[in-house]
Design a protein around this motif. Structure first.
Motif, PDB file in Angstrom:
ATOM      1  N   ASN A  47      61.411  66.436 -69.609  1.00 33.56           N
ATOM      2  CA  ASN A  47      61.681  65.288 -70.678  1.00 33.56           C
ATOM      3  C   ASN A  47      60.509  64.696 -70.718  1.00 33.56           C
ATOM      4  O   ASN A  47      59.479  64.394 -72.175  1.00 33.56           O
ATOM      5  N   THR A  48      59.387  65.349 -70.345  1.00 34.84           N
ATOM      6  CA  THR A  48      58.020  64.419 -70.656  1.00 34.84           C
ATOM      7  C   THR A  48      57.706  65.388 -71.808  1.00 34.84           C
ATOM      8  O   THR A  48      57.289  64.569 -72.956  1.00 34.84           O
ATOM      9  N   SER A  50      59.576  67.010 -74.484  1.00 40.04           N
ATOM     10  CA  SER A  50      60.218  66.319 -74.742  1.00 40.04           C
ATOM     11  C   SER A  50      60.054  65.695 -75.649  1.00 40.04           C
ATOM     12  O   SER A  50      59.715  65.469 -77.127  1.00 40.04           O
ATOM     13  N   ALA A  51      59.389  64.440 -75.623  1.00 43.65           N
ATOM     14  CA  ALA A  51      58.338  63.035 -75.871  1.00 43.65           C
ATOM     15  C   ALA A  51      57.965  63.537 -76.356  1.00 43.65           C
ATOM     16  O   ALA A  51      57.026  62.994 -77.825  1.00 43.65           O
ATOM     17  N   HIS A  52      56.407  63.787 -76.038  1.00 46.44           N
ATOM     18  CA  HIS A  52      55.238  64.497 -77.190  1.00 46.44           C
ATOM     19  C   HIS A  52      55.418  65.457 -78.314  1.00 46.44           C
ATOM     20  O   HIS A  52      55.405  65.896 -78.895  1.00 46.44           O
TER      21      HIS A  52
END
Length: 119
Positions: A47-48, A50-52
């Motif tokens: 999830n981290t 994906s944000a990046h």
């Protein structure tokens, strides 16, 4: 490229994980990498990452394409060329002899970075 586009591009790269992700994707051009593989190689939660990757995509550094059940990310080399051109467009007041060391360094870097490291 306008100054605001350039600052947005640089801002996207001003975080270590995003810069590492872009460098990883550049090493895997043109085939790209699935998002899960990028997360695994960078040791970042999915999830981290994906944000990046979303930040990099909005800034133009990466593109994605669904292939079966995976999303494959690729570096956007056209964007990279536009950013580098923006940086050097005023270099050395247009004197090619002054810019030659920069061009040589980029050429040397690109040919040496394609070689696999020796054990």
């Amino acid at each position: 490229m306008e100054i605001n586009d350039a600052t947005s591009s640089f801002s996207a790269l001003s975080q270590a994980t995003r810069l590492e992700a872009l460098r990883l994707l550049l090493r895997h051009e043109p085939e790209g990498l699935p998002a899960g593989e990028i997360a695994r190689r960078l040791d970042v939660p999915h999830n981290t990452l994906s944000a990046h990757l979303a930040v990099l995509a909005r800034a133009g550094w990466v593109s994605s394409q669904r292939e079966s059940r995976s999303i494959i990310y690729r570096a956007n080399l056209g964007h990279m060329q536009r950013v580098l051109t923006f940086l050097v467009s005023d270099c050395c007041n247009g004197d090619p002899t002054l810019c030659a060391p920069l061009v040589d360094a980029l050429t040397t870097c690109s040919s040496s970075s394609t070689k696999e490291p020796t054990p």
